[in-house]
Scaffold this motif. Structure first.
Motif, PDB file in Angstrom:
ATOM      1  N   ASP A 366       0.799  -1.213   0.000  1.00  0.00           N
ATOM      2  CA  ASP A 366       0.000   0.000   0.000  1.00  0.00           C
ATOM      3  C   ASP A 366       0.837   1.270   0.000  1.00  0.00           C
ATOM      4  O   ASP A 366       0.337   2.328  -0.374  1.00  0.00           O
ATOM      5  N   ALA A 367       2.074   1.205   0.446  1.00  0.00           N
ATOM      6  CA  ALA A 367       2.918   2.395   0.536  1.00  0.00           C
ATOM      7  C   ALA A 367       3.892   2.427  -0.627  1.00  0.00           C
ATOM      8  O   ALA A 367       4.425   1.396  -1.046  1.00  0.00           O
ATOM      9  N   MET A 368       4.131   3.621  -1.159  1.00  0.00           N
ATOM     10  CA  MET A 368       5.079   3.780  -2.252  1.00  0.00           C
ATOM     11  C   MET A 368       6.152   4.788  -1.862  1.00  0.00           C
ATOM     12  O   MET A 368       5.856   5.874  -1.364  1.00  0.00           O
ATOM     13  N   PHE A 369       7.422   4.391  -2.061  1.00  0.00           N
ATOM     14  CA  PHE A 369       8.552   5.291  -1.816  1.00  0.00           C
ATOM     15  C   PHE A 369       8.626   6.306  -2.953  1.00  0.00           C
ATOM     16  O   PHE A 369       8.789   5.941  -4.120  1.00  0.00           O
ATOM     17  N   PHE A 370       8.510   7.573  -2.620  1.00  0.00           N
ATOM     18  CA  PHE A 370       8.510   8.635  -3.622  1.00  0.00           C
ATOM     19  C   PHE A 370       9.923   9.095  -3.970  1.00  0.00           C
ATOM     20  O   PHE A 370      10.241   9.377  -5.110  1.00  0.00           O
ATOM     21  N   GLY A 371      10.818   9.177  -2.948  1.00  0.00           N
ATOM     22  CA  GLY A 371      12.191   9.608  -3.213  1.00  0.00           C
ATOM     23  C   GLY A 371      12.798  10.325  -2.029  1.00  0.00           C
ATOM     24  O   GLY A 371      12.199  10.437  -0.961  1.00  0.00           O
ATOM     25  N   ASP A 372      14.028  10.849  -2.254  1.00  0.00           N
ATOM     26  CA  ASP A 372      14.719  11.616  -1.223  1.00  0.00           C
ATOM     27  C   ASP A 372      14.672  13.102  -1.557  1.00  0.00           C
ATOM     28  O   ASP A 372      13.924  13.520  -2.454  1.00  0.00           O
ATOM     29  N   TYR A 373      15.487  13.906  -0.862  1.00  0.00           N
ATOM     30  CA  TYR A 373      15.443  15.352  -1.098  1.00  0.00           C
ATOM     31  C   TYR A 373      15.884  15.704  -2.506  1.00  0.00           C
ATOM     32  O   TYR A 373      15.288  16.578  -3.163  1.00  0.00           O
ATOM     33  N   ASN A 374      16.915  15.038  -3.021  1.00  0.00           N
ATOM     34  CA  ASN A 374      17.412  15.368  -4.360  1.00  0.00           C
ATOM     35  C   ASN A 374      16.324  15.168  -5.406  1.00  0.00           C
ATOM     36  O   ASN A 374      16.163  15.981  -6.320  1.00  0.00           O
ATOM     37  N   MET A 375      15.554  14.093  -5.275  1.00  0.00           N
ATOM     38  CA  MET A 375      14.486  13.832  -6.241  1.00  0.00           C
ATOM     39  C   MET A 375      13.358  14.853  -6.083  1.00  0.00           C
ATOM     40  O   MET A 375      12.802  15.348  -7.076  1.00  0.00           O
ATOM     41  N   LEU A 376      13.022  15.169  -4.822  1.00  0.00           N
ATOM     42  CA  LEU A 376      11.963  16.157  -4.585  1.00  0.00           C
ATOM     43  C   LEU A 376      12.347  17.498  -5.195  1.00  0.00           C
ATOM     44  O   LEU A 376      11.546  18.155  -5.872  1.00  0.00           O
ATOM     45  N   SER A 377      13.596  17.927  -4.972  1.00  0.00           N
ATOM     46  CA  SER A 377      14.063  19.213  -5.493  1.00  0.00           C
ATOM     47  C   SER A 377      14.096  19.222  -7.016  1.00  0.00           C
ATOM     48  O   SER A 377      13.712  20.208  -7.662  1.00  0.00           O
ATOM     49  N   GLU A 378      14.537  18.094  -7.626  1.00  0.00           N
ATOM     50  CA  GLU A 378      14.618  18.016  -9.086  1.00  0.00           C
ATOM     51  C   GLU A 378      13.234  18.125  -9.717  1.00  0.00           C
ATOM     52  O   GLU A 378      13.034  18.848 -10.707  1.00  0.00           O
ATOM     53  N   LYS A 379      12.263  17.415  -9.133  1.00  0.00           N
ATOM     54  CA  LYS A 379      10.908  17.465  -9.688  1.00  0.00           C
ATOM     55  C   LYS A 379      10.267  18.834  -9.483  1.00  0.00           C
ATOM     56  O   LYS A 379       9.461  19.283 -10.295  1.00  0.00           O
ATOM     57  N   ARG A 380      10.646  19.514  -8.407  1.00  0.00           N
ATOM     58  CA  ARG A 380      10.115  20.860  -8.184  1.00  0.00           C
ATOM     59  C   ARG A 380      10.655  21.827  -9.227  1.00  0.00           C
ATOM     60  O   ARG A 380       9.919  22.668  -9.755  1.00  0.00           O
ATOM     61  N   LYS A 381      11.937  21.678  -9.537  1.00  0.00           N
ATOM     62  CA  LYS A 381      12.534  22.551 -10.561  1.00  0.00           C
ATOM     63  C   LYS A 381      11.927  22.288 -11.936  1.00  0.00           C
ATOM     64  O   LYS A 381      11.778  23.202 -12.749  1.00  0.00           O
ATOM     65  N   ASN A 382      11.600  21.016 -12.203  1.00  0.00           N
ATOM     66  CA  ASN A 382      11.009  20.664 -13.501  1.00  0.00           C
ATOM     67  C   ASN A 382       9.526  20.996 -13.573  1.00  0.00           C
ATOM     68  O   ASN A 382       8.918  20.868 -14.644  1.00  0.00           O
ATOM     69  N   GLY A 383       8.920  21.389 -12.437  1.00  0.00           N
ATOM     70  CA  GLY A 383       7.508  21.747 -12.441  1.00  0.00           C
ATOM     71  C   GLY A 383       6.571  20.564 -12.486  1.00  0.00           C
ATOM     72  O   GLY A 383       5.401  20.718 -12.861  1.00  0.00           O
ATOM     73  N   THR A 384       7.066  19.367 -12.109  1.00  0.00           N
ATOM     74  CA  THR A 384       6.224  18.165 -12.182  1.00  0.00           C
ATOM     75  C   THR A 384       5.859  17.609 -10.813  1.00  0.00           C
ATOM     76  O   THR A 384       5.169  16.587 -10.727  1.00  0.00           O
ATOM     77  N   LEU A 385       6.317  18.253  -9.732  1.00  0.00           N
ATOM     78  CA  LEU A 385       6.128  17.684  -8.407  1.00  0.00           C
ATOM     79  C   LEU A 385       4.657  17.575  -8.037  1.00  0.00           C
ATOM     80  O   LEU A 385       4.178  16.518  -7.626  1.00  0.00           O
ATOM     81  N   ALA A 386       3.921  18.677  -8.191  1.00  0.00           N
ATOM     82  CA  ALA A 386       2.512  18.669  -7.790  1.00  0.00           C
ATOM     83  C   ALA A 386       1.708  17.669  -8.612  1.00  0.00           C
ATOM     84  O   ALA A 386       0.832  16.977  -8.089  1.00  0.00           O
ATOM     85  N   ALA A 387       2.041  17.564  -9.905  1.00  0.00           N
ATOM     86  CA  ALA A 387       1.304  16.636 -10.764  1.00  0.00           C
ATOM     87  C   ALA A 387       1.528  15.193 -10.316  1.00  0.00           C
ATOM     88  O   ALA A 387       0.598  14.382 -10.323  1.00  0.00           O
ATOM     89  N   GLU A 388       2.744  14.868  -9.943  1.00  0.00           N
ATOM     90  CA  GLU A 388       3.025  13.488  -9.550  1.00  0.00           C
ATOM     91  C   GLU A 388       2.412  13.154  -8.196  1.00  0.00           C
ATOM     92  O   GLU A 388       2.102  12.003  -7.910  1.00  0.00           O
ATOM     93  N   ILE A 389       2.282  14.195  -7.336  1.00  0.00           N
ATOM     94  CA  ILE A 389       1.607  13.956  -6.063  1.00  0.00           C
ATOM     95  C   ILE A 389       0.100  13.914  -6.257  1.00  0.00           C
ATOM     96  O   ILE A 389      -0.627  13.351  -5.450  1.00  0.00           O
TER      97      ILE A 389
END
Length: 515
Positions: A366-389
């Motif tokens: 039921d739980a999915m590992f999303f990533g660490d800080y580097n992945m969170l920051s990279e997706k935020r810079k790419n503008g895809t973070l909110a969409a993936e959440i």
């Protein structure tokens, strides 16, 4: 420097190791330590064992002397109706609190001649001044039990005296019951003697090993071993990690007719644009992290999530109440001891995984590992973070600035290297090596590193405080960090752990001196 044992001293040592001797302790001293050929003479001998030696070491007159020798303890093994008693020796070397530093420096060279007359001792103790904790009955029994070979120990030696018919220490006792003794093992029957039977008594089988008592030192070493294993796994994970590592990606699900949709799909099967009302975003962090980089990453992650309107469920890995939840999330991500980490869970799952009867497989499903800080920051810079959440587009949201990493030269931490000036050649080499490694980090050896001698009686309280932090006594070297602002002391590791961190290039980060 060669030591010369006098005839009287050699005879006293020989008497003590004689199994039929009533002597149960003998101490020797060096009245002329500054001479070219110092002599070893008898200081005291007789009955009294551990207690007699302890009392002599506490005597004010002993504080100006170097004393060495041994005392007898009774190792008792009990199995059924058979009790086996063995005679063991404990070797001691003592330097009084008023012994000069030059004389103390000679103890390492004298350790061999001190021990040669007493082969096969159960343990060897080196004591200084008023620090006699290792000679207390509780600590000494724990040391001997760790070495194995006995169920319990009798420090009064009354058990041993009764088993071999040696004279009592005080008034004569009633004649002992007849027993049989052979070699170093003495069998003492518990019941009244019975007429001998023609069949010889078979040798009792070795007693089944009892679960070893976990001492504070062993507990600390186990924690250290677990810490090293976690760090090794982290290092391997960092080598294999990259911006292209697999992440949760939007999946287009083609509806199959007439197959109805699954009533309760697990998270990995959820379609893109997942409803924020049905999931929760979990941030695993630590409020007690010793790394400034991890602290900054945790703060920056919270700012990033706030910028897209996400209030994550916080799980503090340092909170003992959250240990079970933290460990299960570690198993989901496969990474231990690294913060922050992010997970996407169905609504309420963060509380459900704390239930005692929850299956690990259910949590992983039921739980999915999303990533660490580097992945969170990279997706935020790419503008895809909110969409993936599952919250839409965040390309137009302003990016928060991460706080500048303050590790390195501007660090407010200092180091304490706990060493011993009274140690053998191996420990001395390890202490020098550890100090050289720390110096190689480029720190200010005058202002940022304090070398503390654990044998200095004036520093005894500080040494004991550091031992309390590490949980390891009388082992050198040990490395600690001290935060200037809070004065909080953290244990980095012993020599083995210092070398492990240095070999993996993470020592500077672990002690907070570099990013």
């Amino acid at each position: 420097m060669t030591l010369e044992w006098t005839t009287e001293a050699s005879q006293a040592a020989a008497d003590l190791i004689n199994e039929n001797s009533s002597l149960d302790y003998a101490l020797f001293t060096i009245p002329n330590p500054k001479k070219a050929k110092p002599q070893v003479v008898v200081e005291s001998k007789g009955n009294g064992g551990r207690q007699a030696v302890f009392d002599l070491f506490c005597d004010d007159a002993s504080q100006t002397k170097v004393l060495t020798g041994a005392f007898v303890v009774s190792a008792v093994d009990e199995k059924g109706s058979v009790t086996s008693v063995r005679r063991k020796l404990v070797h001691v070397t003592f330097a009084g609190s008023q012994v000069g530093i030059m004389t103390k420096g000679k103890l390492n060279g004298w350790s061999g001649p001190f021990r040669d007359p007493f082969p096969g001792c159960a343990t060897y103790l080196q004591l200084f001044g008023g620090d006699l904790d290792d000679l207390q009955e509780g600590d000494l029994e724990a040391t001997l039990m760790a070495a194995g070979g006995a169920t319990k120990y009798d420090f009064s030696n009354q058990t041993l005296r009764g088993s071999v018919g040696l004279p009592e220490m005080s008034a004569p006792a009633p004649a002992p019951a007849p027993i049989v003794s052979s070699g170093k093992k003495f069998k003492m029957p518990v019941k009244a003697p019975e007429p001998p039977t023609p069949e010889p008594t078979p040798e009792p089988a070795a007693p089944a090993p009892e679960p070893a008592k976990i001492t504070k030192t062993q507990e600390a070493l186990q924690k250290m071993k677990a810490h090293k294993e976690a760090m090794k796994r982290n290092a391997e994970a960092e080598k294999t990690s990259s911006p292209e590592r697999p992440v949760l990606q939007p999946v287009t699900v083609q509806e199959k007719e007439p197959t109805p949709p699954e009533p309760t799909p697990t998270l990995p099967k959820l379609p893109p644009g997942m409803d924020a009302d049905n999931v929760e975003f979990v941030m695993l962090m630590s409020t007690q992290s010793g790394s400034n980089k991890q602290k900054n990453d945790c703060r920056a992650s919270q700012q990033i999530l706030e910028s897209i309107g996400v209030q994550p469920t916080i799980v503090d890995g340092a909170d003992p109440l959250s240990k079970k939840k933290r460990d299960k999330l570690f198993r989901v991500s496969g990474i231990q001891g690294n913060y922050p980490q992010f997970f996407v869970l169905p609504k309420g799952m963060s509380e459900k995984i704390e239930e005692e009867d929850e299956e690990e497989e259910v949590v992983k499903g039921d739980a999915m590992f999303f990533g660490d800080y580097n992945m969170l920051s990279e997706k935020r810079k790419n503008g895809t973070l909110a969409a993936e959440i599952g919250l839409g587009d965040d390309a137009l949201s302003p990016l928060p600035e991460q706080e500048e990493n303050t590790e390195g030269a501007a660090s407010s931490k200092k180091l304490i290297l706990l060493i011993s000036s009274m140690c053998n050649a191996k420990v001395m080499a390890e202490q020098n090596h550890a100090q050289a490694v720390i110096e190689g980090l480029g720190i200010d050896m005058t202002n940022q590193l304090e070398v503390l001698d654990g044998c200095d009686q004036q520093l005894r309280d500080r040494r004991n405080e550091l031992w309390g932090v590490s949980g390891i006594r009388a082992q050198y070297p040990q490395l600690f960090t001290v935060d200037d602002a809070s004065s909080k002391i953290q244990f980095v590791g012993d020599y083995e752990n210092i070398m492990y961190l240095n070999d993996h290039g993470s020592l500077a980060q672990e002690i907070g001196l570099s990013a």
